[in-house]
Design a protein around this motif. Structure first.
Motif, PDB file in Angstrom:
ATOM      1  N   ALA A 185       1.167   0.857   7.329  1.00 33.35           N
ATOM      2  CA  ALA A 185       1.644  -0.448   6.846  1.00 33.35           C
ATOM      3  C   ALA A 185       2.370  -0.355   5.507  1.00 33.35           C
ATOM      4  O   ALA A 185       3.124  -1.256   5.144  1.00 33.35           O
ATOM      5  CB  ALA A 185       0.461  -1.415   6.707  1.00 33.35           C
ATOM      6  N   VAL A 186       2.137   0.719   4.777  1.00 31.33           N
ATOM      7  CA  VAL A 186       2.710   0.851   3.434  1.00 31.33           C
ATOM      8  C   VAL A 186       3.713   1.999   3.416  1.00 31.33           C
ATOM      9  O   VAL A 186       3.346   3.146   3.656  1.00 31.33           O
ATOM     10  CB  VAL A 186       1.607   1.128   2.378  1.00 31.33           C
ATOM     11  N   SER A 187       4.964   1.693   3.133  1.00 31.39           N
ATOM     12  CA  SER A 187       5.930   2.785   2.982  1.00 31.39           C
ATOM     13  C   SER A 187       6.494   2.754   1.570  1.00 31.39           C
ATOM     14  O   SER A 187       6.683   1.686   0.984  1.00 31.39           O
ATOM     15  CB  SER A 187       7.030   2.705   4.034  1.00 31.39           C
ATOM     16  N   ILE A 188       6.718   3.939   1.045  1.00 25.28           N
ATOM     17  CA  ILE A 188       7.147   4.071  -0.344  1.00 25.28           C
ATOM     18  C   ILE A 188       8.533   4.700  -0.352  1.00 25.28           C
ATOM     19  O   ILE A 188       8.769   5.722   0.299  1.00 25.28           O
ATOM     20  CB  ILE A 188       6.171   4.985  -1.124  1.00 25.28           C
ATOM     21  N   GLY A 237       0.178 -11.074   7.676  1.00 23.85           N
ATOM     22  CA  GLY A 237       1.273 -10.879   8.634  1.00 23.85           C
ATOM     23  C   GLY A 237       2.656 -10.849   8.003  1.00 23.85           C
ATOM     24  O   GLY A 237       3.666 -10.835   8.708  1.00 23.85           O
ATOM     25  N   LYS A 238       2.715 -10.828   6.662  1.00 17.94           N
ATOM     26  CA  LYS A 238       4.007 -10.960   5.980  1.00 17.94           C
ATOM     27  C   LYS A 238       4.633  -9.604   5.646  1.00 17.94           C
ATOM     28  O   LYS A 238       3.957  -8.582   5.574  1.00 17.94           O
ATOM     29  CB  LYS A 238       3.827 -11.766   4.688  1.00 17.94           C
ATOM     30  N   ARG A 239       5.932  -9.670   5.388  1.00 20.89           N
ATOM     31  CA  ARG A 239       6.678  -8.480   4.942  1.00 20.89           C
ATOM     32  C   ARG A 239       6.899  -8.608   3.434  1.00 20.89           C
ATOM     33  O   ARG A 239       7.494  -9.591   2.958  1.00 20.89           O
ATOM     34  CB  ARG A 239       8.014  -8.408   5.674  1.00 20.89           C
ATOM     35  N   VAL A 240       6.425  -7.594   2.716  1.00 19.92           N
ATOM     36  CA  VAL A 240       6.365  -7.675   1.253  1.00 19.92           C
ATOM     37  C   VAL A 240       7.111  -6.510   0.608  1.00 19.92           C
ATOM     38  O   VAL A 240       7.010  -5.366   1.081  1.00 19.92           O
ATOM     39  CB  VAL A 240       4.878  -7.627   0.784  1.00 19.92           C
ATOM     40  N   LEU A 241       7.822  -6.804  -0.469  1.00 15.79           N
ATOM     41  CA  LEU A 241       8.415  -5.744  -1.292  1.00 15.79           C
ATOM     42  C   LEU A 241       7.663  -5.686  -2.615  1.00 15.79           C
ATOM     43  O   LEU A 241       7.427  -6.731  -3.243  1.00 15.79           O
ATOM     44  CB  LEU A 241       9.900  -6.055  -1.568  1.00 15.79           C
ATOM     45  N   ALA A 286      -1.116  -8.095   4.492  1.00 18.57           N
ATOM     46  CA  ALA A 286       0.332  -8.002   4.698  1.00 18.57           C
ATOM     47  C   ALA A 286       0.605  -7.059   5.865  1.00 18.57           C
ATOM     48  O   ALA A 286      -0.041  -6.020   6.006  1.00 18.57           O
ATOM     49  CB  ALA A 286       1.009  -7.492   3.429  1.00 18.57           C
ATOM     50  N   ALA A 287       1.574  -7.412   6.700  1.00 17.48           N
ATOM     51  CA  ALA A 287       1.865  -6.576   7.875  1.00 17.48           C
ATOM     52  C   ALA A 287       2.625  -5.328   7.453  1.00 17.48           C
ATOM     53  O   ALA A 287       2.433  -4.252   8.008  1.00 17.48           O
ATOM     54  CB  ALA A 287       2.696  -7.375   8.874  1.00 17.48           C
ATOM     55  N   GLU A 288       3.496  -5.510   6.455  1.00 21.51           N
ATOM     56  CA  GLU A 288       4.340  -4.395   6.027  1.00 21.51           C
ATOM     57  C   GLU A 288       4.565  -4.520   4.524  1.00 21.51           C
ATOM     58  O   GLU A 288       4.969  -5.589   4.052  1.00 21.51           O
ATOM     59  CB  GLU A 288       5.689  -4.491   6.762  1.00 21.51           C
ATOM     60  N   VAL A 289       4.290  -3.458   3.807  1.00 24.22           N
ATOM     61  CA  VAL A 289       4.586  -3.445   2.372  1.00 24.22           C
ATOM     62  C   VAL A 289       5.515  -2.269   2.103  1.00 24.22           C
ATOM     63  O   VAL A 289       5.202  -1.125   2.456  1.00 24.22           O
ATOM     64  CB  VAL A 289       3.305  -3.277   1.511  1.00 24.22           C
TER      65      VAL A 289
END
Ligand SMILES: C[S@@+](CC[C@H](N)C(=O)[O-])C[C@H]1O[C@@H](n2cnc3c(N)ncnc32)[C@H](O)[C@@H]1O
Length: 260
Positions: free
Chosen positions: A95-98, A44-48, A67-70
């Motif tokens: 969920a994954v944006s580049i 559920g976390k937001r990750v960089l 992870a909720a958002e990477v």
């Protein structure tokens, strides 16, 4: 290396993925990622992901770690495109944006991420003090910085062998010592700082990689990229193994928590 030249272009990506696996531009695969992330809960976390390369780890953090958002950032078009393709292929593009970014300050709001991750990419960022301060700024209180990077055992002039190796890589390496990272993390305000030397692990792995390049992988790499290119790879690996053996080249895991 001239300004503006791509360091990690499609050929380089194809070569490194041949050695390290689809979407990986650094050694160790999912197992080494698991060791960098050991004990951290990403659900559920937001990750960089700084220097996401061709995307396997960003995908893994969404797919396997929940992870909720990477957000993966990188400075090169070819790797960003490869990472986007991989996220699509693996069905995690929601969920994954580049993002392709310029080198420099991290363009995110204060306290935006639960976790800032990086694997073997901050070697390309010379100012470790600014980097650590910036990572601290964008972490929420209680958030973690968990990274792997290629370090050198000491500050100051590299040994002759190290200079030869760095020149062979031709990848704009800005290697720093464990002492320098420790100080940079402390100065930024991190607590629970931990540095773990991975030299003995990578020394073994790099020998296997060289054996692969000289054996099983040789015919295909020569066919795809030519004899000269393959010989250059072998030469780089041989020079790297020299400085892994002396311990001067010492990949580390780095970790710190923003007090919360
Ligand atoms: C050795 S690859 C590692 C990629 C990925 N983390 C992995 O482990 O597969 C290093 C990556 O760092 C990227 N890079 C170089 N300078 C950077 C910068 N200033 N900010 C973010 N990424 C950078 C490169 O383009 C490359 O994709």
């Amino acid at each position: 290396m001239s300004d503006g030249e791509m360091l990690y272009d499609d050929r380089h990506i194809a070569t490194l993925e041949d050695i390290w696996g689809e979407g990986f531009l650094s050694p160790g695969g999912p197992e080494e990622v698991a060791r960098v992330l050991d004990g951290l809960d990403l659900r559920g976390k937001r990750v960089l992901d700084i220097g996401c390369g061709s995307g396997a780890i960003a995908v893994l953090m969404a797919q396997d770690y929940g992870a909720a958002e990477v957000i993966g950032i990188d400075v090169e078009d070819d790797v960003c495109n490869a990472a986007r393709r991989l996220a699509e292929k693996k069905g995690v593009a929601d969920a994954v944006s580049i993002r392709k970014v310029e080198p420099g300050p991290l363009d995110f709001p204060d306290q935006h991420f639960d976790l800032v991750f990086s694997k073997d990419s901050i070697i390309h960022i010379p100012d470790k003090e600014k980097l650590c301060a910036d990572v601290f700024r964008i972490l929420r209180p209680g958030g973690w910085f968990a990274a792997s990077d290629w370090l050198t055992s000491h500050d100051g002039e590299p040994s002759a062998e190290m200079k030869i190796y760095i020149e062979a890589e031709d990848l704009d390496f800005a290697m720093a010592s464990p002492n320098r990272y420790q100080s940079a993390l402390e100065a930024a305000g991190f607590e629970s700082i931990a540095l773990r030397n991975r030299n003995s692990w990578y020394r073994e792995v790099a020998n296997d990689e060289l054996a692969y390049l000289q054996g099983e992988g040789r015919a295909r790499l020569e066919r795809e990229f030519g004899h000269e290119f393959h010989a250059g790879l072998v030469d780089t690996w041989e020079k790297m193994i020299v400085v892994l053996k002396t311990g001067e080249h010492c990949p580390h895991h780095l970790r710190g928590r923003r007090p919360g």
